[in-house]
Each structure stands twice: as structure tokens, then as C-alpha cells.
Design a protein around this motif. Structure first.
Motif, PDB file in Angstrom:
ATOM      1  N   LEU A  15      10.495  14.731   1.341  1.00  0.00           N
ATOM      2  CA  LEU A  15       9.961  14.417   2.668  1.00  0.00           C
ATOM      3  C   LEU A  15       9.402  13.007   2.778  1.00  0.00           C
ATOM      4  N   GLY A  16       9.812  12.125   1.890  1.00  0.00           N
ATOM      5  CA  GLY A  16       9.441  10.730   2.071  1.00  0.00           C
ATOM      6  C   GLY A  16       8.291  10.230   1.236  1.00  0.00           C
ATOM      7  N   HIS A  17       8.202  10.632  -0.036  1.00  0.00           N
ATOM      8  CA  HIS A  17       7.169  10.124  -0.946  1.00  0.00           C
ATOM      9  C   HIS A  17       5.780  10.236  -0.340  1.00  0.00           C
ATOM     10  N   VAL A  18       5.355  11.468  -0.081  1.00  0.00           N
ATOM     11  CA  VAL A  18       4.042  11.707   0.506  1.00  0.00           C
ATOM     12  C   VAL A  18       3.485  13.002  -0.069  1.00  0.00           C
ATOM     13  N   PHE A  19       2.163  13.072  -0.180  1.00  0.00           N
ATOM     14  CA  PHE A  19       1.506  14.320  -0.569  1.00  0.00           C
ATOM     15  C   PHE A  19       1.109  15.085   0.692  1.00  0.00           C
ATOM     16  N   VAL A  20       1.142  16.401   0.628  1.00  0.00           N
ATOM     17  CA  VAL A  20       0.574  17.192   1.721  1.00  0.00           C
ATOM     18  C   VAL A  20      -0.609  18.029   1.243  1.00  0.00           C
ATOM     19  N   ALA A  21      -0.820  18.110  -0.077  1.00  0.00           N
ATOM     20  CA  ALA A  21      -1.953  18.852  -0.611  1.00  0.00           C
ATOM     21  C   ALA A  21      -2.996  17.931  -1.233  1.00  0.00           C
ATOM     22  N   ASN A  22      -2.580  16.839  -1.820  1.00  0.00           N
ATOM     23  CA  ASN A  22      -3.476  15.923  -2.532  1.00  0.00           C
ATOM     24  C   ASN A  22      -3.685  14.668  -1.696  1.00  0.00           C
ATOM     25  N   MET A  23      -4.790  14.612  -0.986  1.00  0.00           N
ATOM     26  CA  MET A  23      -5.009  13.497  -0.066  1.00  0.00           C
ATOM     27  C   MET A  23      -5.432  12.215  -0.771  1.00  0.00           C
TER      28      MET A  23
ATOM     29  N   SER B  50      -1.961   2.510   1.210  1.00  0.00           N
ATOM     30  CA  SER B  50      -2.170   1.137   0.745  1.00  0.00           C
ATOM     31  C   SER B  50      -0.860   0.520   0.273  1.00  0.00           C
ATOM     32  N   LEU B  51      -0.049   1.292  -0.451  1.00  0.00           N
ATOM     33  CA  LEU B  51       1.235   0.767  -0.918  1.00  0.00           C
ATOM     34  C   LEU B  51       2.150   0.450   0.253  1.00  0.00           C
ATOM     35  N   GLY B  52       2.149   1.332   1.254  1.00  0.00           N
ATOM     36  CA  GLY B  52       2.965   1.071   2.442  1.00  0.00           C
ATOM     37  C   GLY B  52       2.507  -0.169   3.181  1.00  0.00           C
ATOM     38  N   MET B  53       1.200  -0.354   3.298  1.00  0.00           N
ATOM     39  CA  MET B  53       0.662  -1.539   3.979  1.00  0.00           C
ATOM     40  C   MET B  53       0.999  -2.808   3.219  1.00  0.00           C
ATOM     41  N   ALA B  54       1.128  -2.668   1.887  1.00  0.00           N
ATOM     42  CA  ALA B  54       1.480  -3.830   1.070  1.00  0.00           C
ATOM     43  C   ALA B  54       2.974  -4.113   1.071  1.00  0.00           C
ATOM     44  N   GLY B  55       3.734  -3.251   1.750  1.00  0.00           N
ATOM     45  CA  GLY B  55       5.169  -3.475   1.847  1.00  0.00           C
ATOM     46  C   GLY B  55       5.984  -2.962   0.686  1.00  0.00           C
ATOM     47  N   VAL B  56       5.405  -2.063  -0.121  1.00  0.00           N
ATOM     48  CA  VAL B  56       6.135  -1.510  -1.262  1.00  0.00           C
ATOM     49  C   VAL B  56       7.234  -0.586  -0.744  1.00  0.00           C
ATOM     50  N   SER B  57       8.428  -0.748  -1.230  1.00  0.00           N
ATOM     51  CA  SER B  57       9.570   0.031  -0.767  1.00  0.00           C
ATOM     52  C   SER B  57       9.402   1.515  -1.089  1.00  0.00           C
TER      53      SER B  57
ATOM     54  N   PHE C 192       7.493   3.757   0.584  1.00  0.00           N
ATOM     55  CA  PHE C 192       6.241   4.365   1.017  1.00  0.00           C
ATOM     56  C   PHE C 192       5.991   4.015   2.483  1.00  0.00           C
ATOM     57  N   SER C 193       5.834   5.045   3.319  1.00  0.00           N
ATOM     58  CA  SER C 193       5.647   4.858   4.750  1.00  0.00           C
ATOM     59  C   SER C 193       4.191   5.074   5.130  1.00  0.00           C
ATOM     60  N   VAL C 194       3.605   4.070   5.767  1.00  0.00           N
ATOM     61  CA  VAL C 194       2.242   4.207   6.261  1.00  0.00           C
ATOM     62  C   VAL C 194       2.175   5.326   7.284  1.00  0.00           C
ATOM     63  N   VAL C 195       3.153   5.383   8.164  1.00  0.00           N
ATOM     64  CA  VAL C 195       3.154   6.394   9.232  1.00  0.00           C
ATOM     65  C   VAL C 195       3.178   7.800   8.648  1.00  0.00           C
ATOM     66  N   THR C 196       4.073   8.030   7.700  1.00  0.00           N
ATOM     67  CA  THR C 196       4.198   9.367   7.115  1.00  0.00           C
ATOM     68  C   THR C 196       2.923   9.772   6.388  1.00  0.00           C
ATOM     69  N   SER C 197       2.333   8.842   5.655  1.00  0.00           N
ATOM     70  CA  SER C 197       1.087   9.153   4.943  1.00  0.00           C
ATOM     71  C   SER C 197      -0.051   9.432   5.914  1.00  0.00           C
ATOM     72  N   VAL C 198      -0.116   8.679   6.997  1.00  0.00           N
ATOM     73  CA  VAL C 198      -1.158   8.914   8.005  1.00  0.00           C
ATOM     74  C   VAL C 198      -0.931  10.256   8.701  1.00  0.00           C
ATOM     75  N   VAL C 199       0.330  10.605   8.941  1.00  0.00           N
ATOM     76  CA  VAL C 199       0.648  11.915   9.521  1.00  0.00           C
ATOM     77  C   VAL C 199       0.134  13.032   8.614  1.00  0.00           C
ATOM     78  N   ALA C 200       0.341  12.875   7.310  1.00  0.00           N
ATOM     79  CA  ALA C 200      -0.142  13.879   6.359  1.00  0.00           C
ATOM     80  C   ALA C 200      -1.662  13.970   6.375  1.00  0.00           C
ATOM     81  N   LEU C 201      -2.318  12.831   6.385  1.00  0.00           N
ATOM     82  CA  LEU C 201      -3.778  12.822   6.427  1.00  0.00           C
ATOM     83  C   LEU C 201      -4.299  13.491   7.703  1.00  0.00           C
ATOM     84  N   GLY C 202      -3.668  13.144   8.838  1.00  0.00           N
ATOM     85  CA  GLY C 202      -4.079  13.746  10.105  1.00  0.00           C
ATOM     86  C   GLY C 202      -3.851  15.247  10.130  1.00  0.00           C
ATOM     87  N   GLY C 203      -2.706  15.688   9.607  1.00  0.00           N
ATOM     88  CA  GLY C 203      -2.426  17.114   9.556  1.00  0.00           C
ATOM     89  C   GLY C 203      -3.412  17.860   8.674  1.00  0.00           C
ATOM     90  N   PHE C 204      -3.762  17.249   7.554  1.00  0.00           N
ATOM     91  CA  PHE C 204      -4.714  17.862   6.626  1.00  0.00           C
ATOM     92  C   PHE C 204      -6.078  18.045   7.294  1.00  0.00           C
TER      93      PHE C 204
END
Length: 218
Positions: free
Chosen positions: A35-43, A51-58, A60-72
Motif C-alpha cells: 500500500l505504498g511504504h506506510v505503516f497503519v499500526a506503528n505511527m 520526514s523522508l517524503g518531505m526530503a524527497g526520498v523515493s 515515500f509519500s507524505v500524503v499517504t503517511s499523513v492519511v495513515a496518521l489521520g486515520g489512526f
């Protein structure tokens, strides 16, 4: 809240939380691999991924990680609204795991028909937010169902100490093993079957916990 160690409830609740720990490892394996290199249980991991997404690391999506955080966070709030007034531990587990079953079952069905990953991440994160909030309310030492950092620190640093009771040490060790086992199972199912099947397996774990808790209430 979980009952004394000599009671039936006191013995059952740790076992149910260990099953949910397997679920956590399983569903995080799905989200990381499928599902795009993201955790849904370990925040904690997601904060690093943001942070990796913001740094431009290939990868890792900032949006997807924020979606996970918001859902949690939404899952924590949902747990508070749905089970916040329940005092009986088994009732808390029954309702919480029942809601988790519905959410993960829905995610499995949507995954099978090709719904975008972010939608699946959001649903799974809500389910795991509920689970973690439920485990926190039960307050059984060594069984958070997701976060192993403090568990490992306590297990290693307090090993053999008189103030480190054997039942607690056993729960901590089993919790680590359960998470590893769940992640391995999840990875194998994703790689050799499908992400939808792995999410369905997680839903099955939640259903088993809900049914067992309901039966034990009678």
C-alpha cells in the motif's frame, strides 16, 4: 481493568491481545509492501516516513503517511465514542474487535476491486487506531499490540531483576514474537496471494477475537 491473573478473564485477555498483536504485524506488512511504504499500526514509523517524503526520498509519500496518521487518530476518537463507556474488559474487546472486523473486512473487499491505496490505508489505520486505543484502556502490561520499542527496552533492561515479574516478562516476549510472526505471515500472503487476502486474514483475526470475547461474556 483486565482482571486478576487468577481469573478466567485475566488469562483470556492477554491471549486475545496477542492475537491482535499478530494482526498488527500482519496488517503493517500489507501496508508497507502493498500500500505504498506506510505503516497503519506503528505511527512512530509513519512520522519518519513523512520526514523522508518531505526530503524527497523515493518511495515515500507524505500524503499517504499523513492519511495513515489521520486515520489512526480518527480510530482513537471512534474508540472513545463507541466503547468509552464500557467498563467490562470483555465487552470492550468484543465491541472494539467487532468494529475492527467490519473495517478490515471492508478494506479487504475494496482492495479486491482495486480501490486506490490511500483509501485502504485510511480504513486500515482507523481500525488499528481503535485497536491501540482499546489496548491502552485495558492496560495489560507488555501488551500494547503494536509498539514494541518500550516493550523491548523493558524486556532486556529488566531481565532477571526481582522487580520484573515472570508473567510480565513472558507477555513482553510473546508480544514481540507475535508481531514478528504476524509480519512474516502478512508478507508471505501479500507476495504469494494478494494484499486483499492478507487484509482478509487480519479481519479474520479480529473476528476470532470478537467472537471469543462474546462467548466468554456469557
Amino acid at each position: 481493568m483486565g482482571g486478576g491473573p487468577a481469573t478466567g478473564t485475566g488469562r483470556l485477555l492477554p491471549a486475545l491481545l496477542l492475537v491482535l498483536t499478530v494482526l498488527s504485524g500482519l496488517i503493517d506488512a500489507v501496508s508497507i509492501i502493498g500500500l505504498g511504504h506506510v505503516f497503519v499500526a506503528n505511527m512512530t514509523g509513519n512520522l519518519v516516513f513523512v520526514s523522508l517524503g518531505m526530503a524527497g526520498v523515493s518511495g515515500f509519500s507524505v500524503v499517504t503517511s499523513v492519511v495513515a496518521l489521520g486515520g489512526f487518530v480518527a480510530g482513537i476518537l471512534l474508540c472513545r465514542s463507541t466503547v468509552g463507556r464500557l467498563d467490562a474488559p470483555l465487552a470492550l474487546v468484543r465491541v472494539g474487535a467487532g468494529c475492527e472486523t467490519v473495517l478490515l473486512g471492508t478494506a479487504a473487499a475494496l482492495s479486491a476491486v482495486g480501490v486506490p491505496h490511500d483509501a485502504l490505508v485510511a480504513i486500515c489505520a482507523v481500525a488499528l487506531g481503535m485497536q491501540n486505543a482499546m489496548a491502552g484502556r485495558l492496560g495489560i502490561g507488555g501488551l500494547t499490540t503494536s509498539v514494541m520499542t518500550r516493550t523491548l527496552v523493558a524486556l532486556v533492561s529488566d531481565a532477571g531483576a526481582p522487580r520484573h515479574p515472570r508473567p510480565l516478562a513472558a507477555r513482553q516476549a510473546l508480544s514481540v514474537v507475535a508481531l514478528i510472526a504476524g509480519a512474516a505471515i502478512g508478507a508471505l500472503v501479500v507476495l504469494h496471494v494478494s494484499p486483499a487476502a492478507a487484509i482478509a486474514a487480519a479481519a479474520g483475526c479480529a473476528l476470532a477475537v470478537a467472537v471469543t470475547a462474546a462467548a466468554a461474556e456469557k
